[in-house]
Design an enzyme around this catalytic site. Structure first.
Site, PDB file in Angstrom:
ATOM      1  N   SER A  65       0.806  -1.220   0.000  1.00  0.00           N
ATOM      2  CA  SER A  65       0.000   0.000   0.000  1.00  0.00           C
ATOM      3  C   SER A  65       0.838   1.269   0.000  1.00  0.00           C
ATOM      4  CB  SER A  65      -0.945  -0.002   1.211  1.00  0.00           C
ATOM      5  OG  SER A  65      -1.853  -1.077   1.140  1.00  0.00           O
ATOM      6  N   HIS A  96      -0.016   3.557   4.468  1.00  0.00           N
ATOM      7  CA  HIS A  96      -0.888   4.231   3.494  1.00  0.00           C
ATOM      8  C   HIS A  96      -0.638   5.740   3.512  1.00  0.00           C
ATOM      9  CE1 HIS A  96      -2.883   0.430   4.457  1.00  0.00           C
ATOM     10  NE2 HIS A  96      -3.631   0.550   3.370  1.00  0.00           N
TER      11      HIS A  96
END
Length: 372
Positions: A246, A311
């Protein structure tokens, strides 16, 4: 006629006094009278460049760069400052294109905000080297996931399985000394939903970006997001392990979305507002899922679940460093002051994170879970 002979003929006939400037109209007449092998698209760009100054001339070196399929930042600025559009119609009016050339045109309109850049990319695009980096990363992630899924007979929430966390690829705070884990965690995924989300975005956004900006720039951006993700987790969420790509995915996505916003008027991709809203909703949902997994009660004998900080770190890398990369199409990064400032900032962060991982855990008495 080879390139060197062509340049010699141009200099002898159009600039015998070595002034360094050439009239474009005379040059066009020379091209037609001698049937010189010059791409019509390049001639169009040369005319547009000449229209940027009052005398209708271009610098000889810029002509050499254009014929040699090079383009300097001064070339782009000259056309932009002259407020001139290329004399031919846009790429969307091109007819009779094969499937692959239509795909290249689609990529040009997806990624580039300027018609001149789109046409330059369309006519200069080569199939070699192909965009292999994102495809190779995605394929490797799928193979690793299938291998662990078959071995553990578990395809969802694999991190709840103790044997999964024993993988030498997973980042775990108890194995910080094994430096390769700060990158290899990108090949491991929680389950089908995380793998599917990352693979889809990597192929839909990463491959077109790699086709336009090249393997070096996009692989650097992706790996910078991955590394920033694991190092950020090691600083802000010291007990948590980490899996998934991610960090790199969010670096690519945030850079592309920021580039679209910064060049909103010039982007010609269809339904861009709807697609941006959908992308933001999907990315926010993925972050929400990661937060829920991190703080939801784990199964008995299971340690903390993977962190979601990668993220956010990837998004920051994309908006800062990635936006600079994407806005520098066909321009050298090392000639830009802003690029060096960002690179220095990133290097400073890496150095701080290394010292943090060496000393801070012991100094703060961090209670990390025992490594599997």
């Amino acid at each position: 006629m080879d390139r060197s002979s062509l340049l010699q003929l141009i200099q002898e006939q159009l600039d015998p006094e070595n002034t360094g400037f050439i009239g474009v109209e005379t040059f066009a007449s020379l091209v037609h009278s001698h049937e010189l092998p010059l791409d019509p698209a390049k001639l169009d760009m040369l005319v547009a460049l000449a229209q940027g100054n009052d005398e209708g001339q271009v610098c000889y070196q810029e002509l050499v760069d254009l014929i040699s399929s090079k383009r300097s930042s001064s070339f782009k600025r000259a056309i932009a400052n002259g407020q001139r559009a290329l004399p031919r119609d846009g790429l969307l009016d091109e007819t009779g294109l094969g499937f692959y050339k239509r795909f290249v045109r689609y990529v040009a309109y997806e990624i580039l905000p300027c018609e001149m850049d789109r046409r330059w990319y369309f006519y200069q695009h080569r199939t070699c080297p192909p965009p292999v980096f994102m495809a190779a990363v995605t394929l490797t992630q799928i193979i690793v996931f299938l291998c662990y899924g078959a071995r553990l007979n578990k395809w969802v929430l694999q991190t709840y399985h103790p044997e999964y966390m024993k993988s030498p690829l997973v980042y775990h705070p108890g194995h910080r000394a094994r430096a390769w884990r700060f990158l290899t965690y990108m090949f491991m995924h929680v389950g089908l939903e995380q793998l599917g989300f990352n693979a889809l975005l990597q192929l839909m956004i990463g491959v077109p970006l790699e086709m336009v900006h090249g393997i070096l720039r996009i692989s650097f951006l992706y790996l910078a997001g991955v590394l920033a993700g694991s190092l950020t987790v090691s600083i802000t969420d010291m007990r948590a392990p980490l899996v998934g790509g991610s960090g790199g995915v969010y670096a690519l996505c945030s850079a592309h979305l920021a580039n679209v916003v910064m060049n909103w008027a010039g982007m010609r991709c269809p339904y861009k507002l709807l697609r941006m809203v959908l992308a933001l909703v999907c990315m926010s949902s993925e972050v929400g899922r990661a937060v829920w997994l991190r703080f939801s009660p784990p199964l008995p004998a299971s340690g903390p679940q993977p962190s979601f900080m990668a993220h956010l770190a990837g998004a920051i890398v994309g908006i800062s460093m990635g936006l600079t990369i994407l806005r520098s199409y066909e321009e050298s990064l090392q000639d830009q002051c802003g690029w060096w400032v960002l690179l220095l900032s990133y290097g400073t962060f890496l150095l701080f994170a290394v010292f943090w991982n060496i000393f801070a855990y012991d100094l703060l008495g961090a209670q990390i879970p025992p490594p599997p």
